[in-house]
Design a protein around this motif. Structure first.
Motif, PDB file in Angstrom:
ATOM      1  N   PHE A  46      62.008-137.841   4.112  1.00 42.27           N
ATOM      2  CA  PHE A  46      61.536-137.130   2.924  1.00 42.27           C
ATOM      3  C   PHE A  46      62.670-136.404   2.198  1.00 42.27           C
ATOM      4  O   PHE A  46      62.500-135.956   1.071  1.00 42.27           O
ATOM      5  CB  PHE A  46      60.458-136.111   3.303  1.00 42.27           C
ATOM      6  CG  PHE A  46      59.480-136.634   4.314  1.00 42.27           C
ATOM      7  CD1 PHE A  46      58.782-137.815   4.087  1.00 42.27           C
ATOM      8  CD2 PHE A  46      59.261-135.968   5.502  1.00 42.27           C
ATOM      9  CE1 PHE A  46      57.885-138.312   5.021  1.00 42.27           C
ATOM     10  CE2 PHE A  46      58.361-136.447   6.446  1.00 42.27           C
ATOM     11  CZ  PHE A  46      57.671-137.630   6.206  1.00 42.27           C
ATOM     12  N   ALA A  47      63.822-136.251   2.834  1.00 42.58           N
ATOM     13  CA  ALA A  47      64.914-135.448   2.280  1.00 42.58           C
ATOM     14  C   ALA A  47      65.610-136.104   1.087  1.00 42.58           C
ATOM     15  O   ALA A  47      66.030-135.421   0.158  1.00 42.58           O
ATOM     16  CB  ALA A  47      65.942-135.146   3.368  1.00 42.58           C
ATOM     17  N   LEU A  91      59.584-124.842   3.560  1.00 42.15           N
ATOM     18  CA  LEU A  91      58.922-126.038   3.029  1.00 42.15           C
ATOM     19  C   LEU A  91      57.537-125.702   2.502  1.00 42.15           C
ATOM     20  O   LEU A  91      56.858-124.829   3.026  1.00 42.15           O
ATOM     21  CB  LEU A  91      58.734-127.069   4.148  1.00 42.15           C
ATOM     22  CG  LEU A  91      59.965-127.548   4.855  1.00 42.15           C
ATOM     23  CD1 LEU A  91      59.913-127.174   6.311  1.00 42.15           C
ATOM     24  CD2 LEU A  91      60.045-129.037   4.711  1.00 42.15           C
ATOM     25  N   ARG A  92      57.112-126.488   1.521  1.00 45.03           N
ATOM     26  CA  ARG A  92      55.755-126.379   0.993  1.00 45.03           C
ATOM     27  C   ARG A  92      54.835-127.270   1.825  1.00 45.03           C
ATOM     28  O   ARG A  92      55.134-128.446   2.047  1.00 45.03           O
ATOM     29  CB  ARG A  92      55.709-126.873  -0.459  1.00 45.03           C
ATOM     30  CG  ARG A  92      56.546-126.084  -1.411  1.00 45.03           C
ATOM     31  CD  ARG A  92      56.538-126.779  -2.789  1.00 45.03           C
ATOM     32  NE  ARG A  92      57.443-126.113  -3.682  1.00 45.03           N
ATOM     33  CZ  ARG A  92      57.130-125.030  -4.390  1.00 45.03           C
ATOM     34  NH1 ARG A  92      55.913-124.524  -4.316  1.00 45.03           N
ATOM     35  NH2 ARG A  92      58.016-124.458  -5.174  1.00 45.03           N
ATOM     36  N   GLU A  93      53.712-126.729   2.248  1.00 40.83           N
ATOM     37  CA  GLU A  93      52.731-127.507   3.005  1.00 40.83           C
ATOM     38  C   GLU A  93      52.235-128.696   2.178  1.00 40.83           C
ATOM     39  O   GLU A  93      52.086-129.795   2.713  1.00 40.83           O
ATOM     40  CB  GLU A  93      51.537-126.634   3.414  1.00 40.83           C
ATOM     41  CG  GLU A  93      51.884-125.555   4.407  1.00 40.83           C
ATOM     42  CD  GLU A  93      51.811-125.996   5.849  1.00 40.83           C
ATOM     43  OE1 GLU A  93      51.344-127.113   6.127  1.00 40.83           O
ATOM     44  OE2 GLU A  93      52.235-125.197   6.707  1.00 40.83           O
ATOM     45  N   LYS A 123      51.900-134.608   1.225  1.00 43.72           N
ATOM     46  CA  LYS A 123      52.133-135.778   0.365  1.00 43.72           C
ATOM     47  C   LYS A 123      53.127-136.737   1.009  1.00 43.72           C
ATOM     48  O   LYS A 123      52.952-137.952   0.963  1.00 43.72           O
ATOM     49  CB  LYS A 123      52.658-135.332  -1.005  1.00 43.72           C
ATOM     50  CG  LYS A 123      51.608-134.677  -1.867  1.00 43.72           C
ATOM     51  CD  LYS A 123      52.217-134.191  -3.166  1.00 43.72           C
ATOM     52  CE  LYS A 123      51.240-133.300  -3.926  1.00 43.72           C
ATOM     53  NZ  LYS A 123      51.865-132.629  -5.054  1.00 43.72           N
ATOM     54  N   ALA A 124      54.178-136.178   1.604  1.00 41.03           N
ATOM     55  CA  ALA A 124      55.189-137.021   2.246  1.00 41.03           C
ATOM     56  C   ALA A 124      54.602-137.772   3.434  1.00 41.03           C
ATOM     57  O   ALA A 124      54.880-138.958   3.630  1.00 41.03           O
ATOM     58  CB  ALA A 124      56.372-136.160   2.685  1.00 41.03           C
ATOM     59  N   VAL A 125      53.782-137.096   4.217  1.00 38.82           N
ATOM     60  CA  VAL A 125      53.159-137.733   5.386  1.00 38.82           C
ATOM     61  C   VAL A 125      52.209-138.842   4.947  1.00 38.82           C
ATOM     62  O   VAL A 125      52.154-139.906   5.566  1.00 38.82           O
ATOM     63  CB  VAL A 125      52.453-136.683   6.267  1.00 38.82           C
ATOM     64  CG1 VAL A 125      51.582-137.335   7.329  1.00 38.82           C
ATOM     65  CG2 VAL A 125      53.493-135.777   6.921  1.00 38.82           C
ATOM     66  N   ALA A 148      54.559-140.962  10.262  1.00 39.81           N
ATOM     67  CA  ALA A 148      55.313-139.706  10.275  1.00 39.81           C
ATOM     68  C   ALA A 148      55.412-139.093  11.673  1.00 39.81           C
ATOM     69  O   ALA A 148      56.434-138.494  12.013  1.00 39.81           O
ATOM     70  CB  ALA A 148      54.705-138.714   9.296  1.00 39.81           C
ATOM     71  N   GLU A 149      54.381-139.244  12.466  1.00 36.24           N
ATOM     72  CA  GLU A 149      54.393-138.654  13.812  1.00 36.24           C
ATOM     73  C   GLU A 149      55.445-139.295  14.710  1.00 36.24           C
ATOM     74  O   GLU A 149      55.806-138.746  15.744  1.00 36.24           O
ATOM     75  CB  GLU A 149      53.002-138.733  14.457  1.00 36.24           C
ATOM     76  CG  GLU A 149      52.552-140.117  14.862  1.00 36.24           C
ATOM     77  CD  GLU A 149      52.022-140.990  13.719  1.00 36.24           C
ATOM     78  OE1 GLU A 149      51.821-142.199  13.957  1.00 36.24           O
ATOM     79  OE2 GLU A 149      51.830-140.480  12.602  1.00 36.24           O
TER      80      GLU A 149
END
Length: 183
Positions: free
Chosen positions: A31-32, A144-146, A151-153, A159-160
């Motif tokens: 996500f970076a 970070l914003r939740e 959205k990224a996940v 993602a996990e």
């Protein structure tokens, strides 16, 4: 340019190099790259020399992030090179950081991730390469914003598995190749 500004520039430059070479370059955080390319990362160098002063900077940066448009600043790296050099002290401070989120009623809106030059996972040896997934040039609180995480996940279905993939990446890379990233 004054001496503090030069120091801040050096701290930010080293942090950006780590972000580009390790975090993005090794795809430790898929996500970076997007927020980096869009210049949506705020780099704030704290001059705090005590935990109390760091809390004040943390509170101010949490408020900035909570209030600013996410298109302008999506995430903040609060870099604090003059305090929390000892990883165990830093690790204990993370509880204070979480309590600060709650105190500001930002729990569930923002979160704090952690990076440190001596980062060490529980039950890991200090020189274990797995620790390098969270090792940064300076102690850093990643704000970070939740919503952005959610959205990224959604966009990254597995993602996990990032955590395990990162460990595999670093194990394949090894200590010597890690050091060469920054030469």
């Amino acid at each position: 340019m004054d001496e503090v500004q030069i120091k801040d520039d050096e701290v930010i430059a080293q942090t950006k190099l780590w972000l580009e070479k390790a975090v993005i370059g090794l795809n430790l955080c898929p996500f970076a790259k997007g927020v980096h390319i869009k210049d949506q990362i705020r780099y704030f160098v704290s001059h705090a020399t005590t935990p109390e002063a760091l809390i004040k900077d943390l509170m101010a940066e949490l408020e900035v992030l909570a209030e600013v448009n996410p298109e302008k600043i999506d995430t903040t790296l609060l870099i604090h090179p003059f305090v929390m050099q000892d990883f165990l002290d830093y690790n204990d401070f993370l509880e204070v950081a979480d309590a600060t989120l709650e105190e500001l009623d930002l729990d569930g809106i923002l979160q704090v991730a952690s990076f440190h030059p001596q980062y060490q996972f529980e039950d890991a040896a200090p020189d274990d390469i797995d620790n390098y997934t969270n090792r940064s040039p300076f102690p850093t609180l990643h704000l970070l914003r939740e919503d952005s995480i959610d959205k990224a996940v959604e966009a990254f279905p597995e993602a996990e598995q990032i955590y395990e993939k990162n460990m595999q990446t670093l194990r394949a890379l090894g200590h010597e190749a890690w050091k060469k990233l920054f030469i």
